[in-house]
Scaffold this motif. Sequence first.
Motif, PDB file in Angstrom:
ATOM      1  N   ASP A 183      34.830  53.601  43.122  1.00  9.66           N
ATOM      2  CA  ASP A 183      35.190  53.370  41.730  1.00  9.66           C
ATOM      3  C   ASP A 183      35.151  51.879  41.415  1.00  9.66           C
ATOM      4  N   ARG A 184      34.730  51.561  40.199  1.00 12.99           N
ATOM      5  CA  ARG A 184      34.726  50.179  39.737  1.00 12.99           C
ATOM      6  C   ARG A 184      36.051  49.893  39.041  1.00 12.99           C
ATOM      7  N   LEU A 185      36.718  48.814  39.461  1.00 16.71           N
ATOM      8  CA  LEU A 185      37.994  48.454  38.866  1.00 16.71           C
ATOM      9  C   LEU A 185      37.812  47.918  37.454  1.00 16.71           C
ATOM     10  N   HIS A 186      38.841  48.081  36.620  1.00 18.67           N
ATOM     11  CA  HIS A 186      38.825  47.540  35.264  1.00 18.67           C
ATOM     12  C   HIS A 186      39.188  46.058  35.285  1.00 18.67           C
ATOM     13  N   ASP A 245      38.374  35.941  43.603  1.00 19.27           N
ATOM     14  CA  ASP A 245      37.283  36.786  43.110  1.00 19.27           C
ATOM     15  C   ASP A 245      37.299  38.179  43.721  1.00 19.27           C
ATOM     16  N   ASN A 246      38.342  38.507  44.492  1.00 21.32           N
ATOM     17  CA  ASN A 246      38.492  39.858  45.035  1.00 21.32           C
ATOM     18  C   ASN A 246      39.689  40.595  44.447  1.00 21.32           C
ATOM     19  N   VAL A 247      40.176  40.083  43.329  1.00 28.38           N
ATOM     20  CA  VAL A 247      41.292  40.707  42.609  1.00 28.38           C
ATOM     21  C   VAL A 247      40.903  40.795  41.135  1.00 28.38           C
ATOM     22  N   MET A 248      41.287  41.896  40.507  1.00 26.80           N
ATOM     23  CA  MET A 248      40.955  42.098  39.099  1.00 26.80           C
ATOM     24  C   MET A 248      42.223  42.168  38.266  1.00 26.80           C
ATOM     25  N   THR A 278      44.918  44.816  38.201  1.00 26.89           N
ATOM     26  CA  THR A 278      44.393  46.184  38.240  1.00 26.89           C
ATOM     27  C   THR A 278      43.887  46.579  39.622  1.00 26.89           C
ATOM     28  N   GLY A 279      43.734  45.630  40.534  1.00 32.13           N
ATOM     29  CA  GLY A 279      43.363  46.062  41.866  1.00 32.13           C
ATOM     30  C   GLY A 279      42.786  44.987  42.760  1.00 32.13           C
ATOM     31  N   PHE A 280      42.772  45.303  44.048  1.00 30.46           N
ATOM     32  CA  PHE A 280      42.109  44.521  45.093  1.00 30.46           C
ATOM     33  C   PHE A 280      40.812  45.237  45.462  1.00 30.46           C
ATOM     34  N   PHE A 281      39.797  44.472  45.805  1.00 27.18           N
ATOM     35  CA  PHE A 281      38.574  45.113  46.288  1.00 27.18           C
ATOM     36  C   PHE A 281      37.916  44.261  47.367  1.00 27.18           C
ATOM     37  N   ASP A 282      36.736  44.710  47.823  1.00 30.10           N
ATOM     38  CA  ASP A 282      35.970  44.067  48.887  1.00 30.10           C
ATOM     39  C   ASP A 282      36.778  43.972  50.179  1.00 30.10           C
ATOM     40  N   PHE A 283      36.980  45.134  50.798  1.00 26.17           N
ATOM     41  CA  PHE A 283      37.765  45.242  52.020  1.00 26.17           C
ATOM     42  C   PHE A 283      36.916  45.097  53.280  1.00 26.17           C
ATOM     43  N   TYR A 284      35.709  44.582  53.187  1.00 26.36           N
ATOM     44  CA  TYR A 284      34.780  44.660  54.311  1.00 26.36           C
ATOM     45  C   TYR A 284      34.926  43.537  55.326  1.00 26.36           C
ATOM     46  N   PHE A 285      36.008  42.756  55.209  1.00 27.70           N
ATOM     47  CA  PHE A 285      36.455  41.872  56.290  1.00 27.70           C
ATOM     48  C   PHE A 285      37.799  42.335  56.843  1.00 27.70           C
ATOM     49  N   ALA A 286      38.272  43.485  56.408  1.00 30.42           N
ATOM     50  CA  ALA A 286      39.589  43.962  56.827  1.00 30.42           C
ATOM     51  C   ALA A 286      39.624  44.234  58.331  1.00 30.42           C
TER      52      ALA A 286
END
Length: 334
Positions: free
Chosen positions: A107-110, A202-205, A218-226
Amino acid sequence: MAVFTEVSPAQAQALLDHLHLGTLSSLRGIGAGIENTNYFVDCTQADGHLHRYVLTLFERLTAEQLPFYLRLMQHLAQRGVPVPEPHADAAGEILFEVAGKPAAIVDRLHGGHQLAPDAFHCEQVGATLARMHLAGRDYPLHQPNLRGITWWRQVVPQLLPFLDVAQAELLRAELVYQEQLVASPRYAELPQGPIHADLFRDNVMFEPGEGPGRERLTGFFDFYFAGVDTFLFDIAVCLNDWCIDLDSGRLIQERASVFVAAYETVRPLTPGEHRLLPALLRAAALRFWVSRLFDLHLPREASLLKAHDPRHFERVLRERIASPWHALHGEVAE
């Protein structure tokens, strides 16, 4: 992220069909970043409504590594943490193949980024980060932080030939300091669990809220360094980006204090975390100095790629060494 792999509309539509997500109306590459290929995907569903997603093709991570990240996002989303949830097919699978690469659609965050945050934004990020840490404590999969100290040991020798004498001396000395820290009993006592490890501005909306400057997270994204690491490292990464003067790397005390206080309303820090925060602030600065040096001097080709300036985190590291910040008394040592 940068566009390394071209995806055709037909390839995107094939995945949308498999997931029953509708008819593709727009496919647009995202040009920022350096790790994965990302596209904004808009599609129309049977009800006529437009739905927006993000399609990610993974350029470095393997199909064996990816379930950790994708299932973590799914785990957090299902526990009310505002993160993009991966879409599953009828069999429950969330990892697919597009253009010969492992791929997922989420899903794309708002909203949009807040690149000039104030204390109000930092407060929301701090509290939400703590919620994320608590929600991840029962996550069953395990994977270490792949950009942690083991990686630093591997890449630092490759980077030294590109540095001047002062930079090389700093890099070697800080690596020794962090190795000694990680080997210490006090470090072993730090609470650990799944962390984001890359929660920059730039990883928070955020989206507009009530009144000017009152945006709502509205959210955190880009978890690919987790990965699984100390929660304190995640906090330090955030403090070194959300709570600093970008030109100098200096920590802004008001923002930092608000961030930590908001975090502690959800998950209070242990005495050991308070003691080691200055050291972990240095570790977080080192991690991104090393990775930016790596991306600048040992880059991969991409159709849209611009490496970040490594000098920024060199400045941040020097600041953290010269002026350690202690959250308990909210001050920078002179």
